[in-house]
Design a protein around this motif. Structure first.
Motif, PDB file in Angstrom:
ATOM      1  N   LEU A  19     -20.664   9.572   5.512  1.00 24.03           N
ATOM      2  CA  LEU A  19     -19.528   9.011   4.771  1.00 24.03           C
ATOM      3  C   LEU A  19     -18.333   9.959   4.707  1.00 24.03           C
ATOM      4  CD1 LEU A  19     -18.447   6.561   3.289  1.00 24.03           C
ATOM      5  CD2 LEU A  19     -19.454   7.462   1.192  1.00 24.03           C
ATOM      6  N   PRO A  20     -18.515  11.260   4.442  1.00 26.40           N
ATOM      7  CA  PRO A  20     -17.339  12.135   4.439  1.00 26.40           C
ATOM      8  C   PRO A  20     -16.611  12.172   5.784  1.00 26.40           C
ATOM      9  CG  PRO A  20     -19.152  13.221   3.348  1.00 26.40           C
ATOM     10  CD  PRO A  20     -19.705  11.958   3.957  1.00 26.40           C
ATOM     11  N   ARG A  21     -17.356  12.120   6.868  1.00 21.76           N
ATOM     12  CA  ARG A  21     -16.728  12.092   8.201  1.00 21.76           C
ATOM     13  C   ARG A  21     -15.897  10.828   8.385  1.00 21.76           C
ATOM     14  NH1 ARG A  21     -21.930  13.597  11.916  1.00 21.76           N
ATOM     15  NH2 ARG A  21     -22.487  15.497  10.837  1.00 21.76           N
ATOM     16  N   VAL A  22     -16.462   9.699   7.979  1.00 18.43           N
ATOM     17  CA  VAL A  22     -15.761   8.420   8.118  1.00 18.43           C
ATOM     18  C   VAL A  22     -14.512   8.401   7.243  1.00 18.43           C
ATOM     19  CG1 VAL A  22     -15.948   5.943   7.627  1.00 18.43           C
ATOM     20  CG2 VAL A  22     -17.806   7.119   8.781  1.00 18.43           C
ATOM     21  N   MET A  23     -14.645   8.876   6.013  1.00 14.70           N
ATOM     22  CA  MET A  23     -13.504   8.875   5.101  1.00 14.70           C
ATOM     23  C   MET A  23     -12.406   9.825   5.580  1.00 14.70           C
ATOM     24  SD  MET A  23     -15.388   8.468   1.444  1.00 14.70           S
ATOM     25  CE  MET A  23     -13.896   8.204   0.523  1.00 14.70           C
ATOM     26  N   LYS A  24     -12.784  10.955   6.151  1.00 10.58           N
ATOM     27  CA  LYS A  24     -11.792  11.887   6.690  1.00 10.58           C
ATOM     28  C   LYS A  24     -11.050  11.257   7.866  1.00 10.58           C
ATOM     29  CE  LYS A  24     -11.120  16.473   8.556  1.00 10.58           C
ATOM     30  NZ  LYS A  24     -11.724  17.683   9.103  1.00 10.58           N
ATOM     31  N   ALA A  25     -11.781  10.578   8.734  1.00  4.14           N
ATOM     32  CA  ALA A  25     -11.144   9.907   9.874  1.00  4.14           C
ATOM     33  C   ALA A  25     -10.174   8.831   9.392  1.00  4.14           C
ATOM     34  CB  ALA A  25     -12.207   9.312  10.795  1.00  4.14           C
ATOM     35  N   LYS A  26     -10.566   8.063   8.369  1.00  8.38           N
ATOM     36  CA  LYS A  26      -9.678   7.031   7.813  1.00  8.38           C
ATOM     37  C   LYS A  26      -8.435   7.667   7.189  1.00  8.38           C
ATOM     38  CE  LYS A  26     -11.836   3.152   8.481  1.00  8.38           C
ATOM     39  NZ  LYS A  26     -11.264   2.088   9.268  1.00  8.38           N
ATOM     40  N   TYR A  27      -8.640   8.783   6.471  1.00  6.53           N
ATOM     41  CA  TYR A  27      -7.516   9.480   5.849  1.00  6.53           C
ATOM     42  C   TYR A  27      -6.542   9.979   6.917  1.00  6.53           C
ATOM     43  CZ  TYR A  27      -4.823  13.135   3.569  1.00  6.53           C
ATOM     44  OH  TYR A  27      -3.793  13.914   3.135  1.00  6.53           O
ATOM     45  N   GLU A  28      -7.068  10.585   7.979  1.00  6.65           N
ATOM     46  CA  GLU A  28      -6.208  11.090   9.052  1.00  6.65           C
ATOM     47  C   GLU A  28      -5.477   9.950   9.760  1.00  6.65           C
ATOM     48  OE1 GLU A  28      -8.872  13.418  11.418  1.00  6.65           O
ATOM     49  OE2 GLU A  28      -8.814  15.108  10.027  1.00  6.65           O
ATOM     50  N   GLU A  29      -6.152   8.835   9.930  1.00  8.51           N
ATOM     51  CA  GLU A  29      -5.527   7.666  10.553  1.00  8.51           C
ATOM     52  C   GLU A  29      -4.375   7.145   9.688  1.00  8.51           C
ATOM     53  OE1 GLU A  29      -6.960   3.149  11.220  1.00  8.51           O
ATOM     54  OE2 GLU A  29      -8.315   4.686  12.019  1.00  8.51           O
ATOM     55  N   ASN A  30      -4.602   7.037   8.384  1.00  9.70           N
ATOM     56  CA  ASN A  30      -3.546   6.583   7.467  1.00  9.70           C
ATOM     57  C   ASN A  30      -2.396   7.576   7.424  1.00  9.70           C
ATOM     58  OD1 ASN A  30      -4.960   4.281   6.823  1.00  9.70           O
ATOM     59  ND2 ASN A  30      -5.859   5.135   4.974  1.00  9.70           N
ATOM     60  N   ARG A  31      -2.715   8.868   7.412  1.00  8.54           N
ATOM     61  CA  ARG A  31      -1.682   9.907   7.382  1.00  8.54           C
ATOM     62  C   ARG A  31      -0.841   9.849   8.648  1.00  8.54           C
ATOM     63  NH1 ARG A  31       1.964  12.530   5.025  1.00  8.54           N
ATOM     64  NH2 ARG A  31       2.126  14.721   5.472  1.00  8.54           N
ATOM     65  N   LEU A  32      -1.470   9.638   9.791  1.00  8.64           N
ATOM     66  CA  LEU A  32      -0.755   9.530  11.055  1.00  8.64           C
ATOM     67  C   LEU A  32       0.181   8.323  11.051  1.00  8.64           C
ATOM     68  CD1 LEU A  32      -0.448  10.761  13.881  1.00  8.64           C
ATOM     69  CD2 LEU A  32      -2.301   9.285  14.638  1.00  8.64           C
ATOM     70  N   GLU A  33      -0.282   7.201  10.519  1.00 11.21           N
ATOM     71  CA  GLU A  33       0.582   6.017  10.425  1.00 11.21           C
ATOM     72  C   GLU A  33       1.776   6.275   9.514  1.00 11.21           C
ATOM     73  OE1 GLU A  33      -1.159   2.198   9.664  1.00 11.21           O
ATOM     74  OE2 GLU A  33      -2.895   2.666  10.909  1.00 11.21           O
ATOM     75  N   ARG A  75       4.237   8.422  11.428  1.00 12.50           N
ATOM     76  CA  ARG A  75       4.941   7.605  12.433  1.00 12.50           C
ATOM     77  C   ARG A  75       6.018   6.741  11.787  1.00 12.50           C
ATOM     78  NH1 ARG A  75      -0.295   5.762  15.833  1.00 12.50           N
ATOM     79  NH2 ARG A  75      -0.433   7.597  17.155  1.00 12.50           N
ATOM     80  N   ALA A  76       5.686   6.135  10.657  1.00 12.69           N
ATOM     81  CA  ALA A  76       6.657   5.295   9.953  1.00 12.69           C
ATOM     82  C   ALA A  76       7.841   6.135   9.473  1.00 12.69           C
ATOM     83  CB  ALA A  76       5.991   4.588   8.779  1.00 12.69           C
ATOM     84  N   LYS A  77       7.561   7.325   8.965  1.00 11.79           N
ATOM     85  CA  LYS A  77       8.637   8.211   8.499  1.00 11.79           C
ATOM     86  C   LYS A  77       9.517   8.653   9.661  1.00 11.79           C
ATOM     87  CE  LYS A  77       9.392  12.376   5.767  1.00 11.79           C
ATOM     88  NZ  LYS A  77       8.739  13.505   5.077  1.00 11.79           N
ATOM     89  N   ALA A  78       8.902   8.997  10.796  1.00 10.04           N
ATOM     90  CA  ALA A  78       9.667   9.401  11.980  1.00 10.04           C
ATOM     91  C   ALA A  78      10.516   8.245  12.494  1.00 10.04           C
ATOM     92  CB  ALA A  78       8.728   9.897  13.070  1.00 10.04           C
ATOM     93  N   GLN A  79       9.955   7.041  12.482  1.00  6.14           N
ATOM     94  CA  GLN A  79      10.712   5.872  12.936  1.00  6.14           C
ATOM     95  C   GLN A  79      11.889   5.598  12.015  1.00  6.14           C
ATOM     96  OE1 GLN A  79      10.070   4.203  15.837  1.00  6.14           O
ATOM     97  NE2 GLN A  79      11.967   3.122  15.462  1.00  6.14           N
ATOM     98  N   ALA A  80      11.688   5.750  10.698  1.00  3.97           N
ATOM     99  CA  ALA A  80      12.780   5.535   9.747  1.00  3.97           C
ATOM    100  C   ALA A  80      13.876   6.573   9.940  1.00  3.97           C
ATOM    101  CB  ALA A  80      12.241   5.590   8.324  1.00  3.97           C
ATOM    102  N   THR A  81      13.501   7.823  10.166  1.00  2.00           N
ATOM    103  CA  THR A  81      14.487   8.885  10.422  1.00  2.00           C
ATOM    104  C   THR A  81      15.261   8.597  11.699  1.00  2.00           C
ATOM    105  OG1 THR A  81      13.031  10.470   9.343  1.00  2.00           O
ATOM    106  CG2 THR A  81      14.779  11.372  10.716  1.00  2.00           C
TER     107      THR A  81
END
Length: 157
Positions: free
Chosen positions: A122-136, A139-145
């Motif tokens: 579970l910690p591995r899965v949650m870390k992967a989800k967190y990194e995926e959300n952080r990456l999105e 990307r959204a912040k870079a696109q807005a800039t």
């Protein structure tokens, strides 16, 4: 005379007058065992158990066995409420992928995943989800800039 057009029926009455009656359409029951065609937001414990059964058949060649369906359904429902359906699905996939079968336990069920594999999967899965959300978010912040800079250049000319 009975006419049925889009949830309306015209039915004759004894004295010759016709009455228009609206009829409620029948609800189409969703097959919760069909996880391939069911959106994940509609998944429940039955869907999750069928998904686990399918993954076990694909990986180990035999379906998983549930010892206590009621208990496993309760565990799945509580897990989905606590961590969400996407995380539950990813957790199950990670557990089936990393499970090492043995002659006594050739497949894995949710009770085993929850009891023995939760602490390290579970910690591995949650870390992967967190990194995926952080990456999105990045990307959204870079696109807005970028859009802001393009608007500034357009306004300059």
């Amino acid at each position: 005379m009975i006419i049925n057009t889009e949830n309306k029926q015209v039915m004759p009455v004894l004295d010759g007058e016709e009455v228009v009656k609206t009829v409620k359409p029948k609800k189409v029951k969703i097959d919760t065992k069909d996880f391939k065609n069911l959106p994940i937001d509609k998944w429940n414990s039955v869907t999750v158990r069928e998904y686990i059964k399918y993954l076990n058949e694909c990986r180990f060649g035999i379906p998983s066995v549930t010892f206590n369906v009621r208990q496993e359904n309760a565990m799945i429902c509580n897990f989905m409420k606590e961590y969400g359906k996407e995380t539950t699905k990813a957790f199950i996939e990670a557990c089936v992928k990393n499970y090492r079968p043995n002659p006594q336990y050739p497949t894995v069920n949710f009770a085993t995943m929850y009891s023995y594999m939760k602490a390290y999967e579970l910690p591995r899965v949650m870390k992967a989800k967190y990194e995926e959300n952080r990456l999105e978010q990045l990307r959204a912040k870079a696109q807005a800039t970028l859009n802001n800079q393009i608007n500034n250049i357009e306004n300059y000319f």
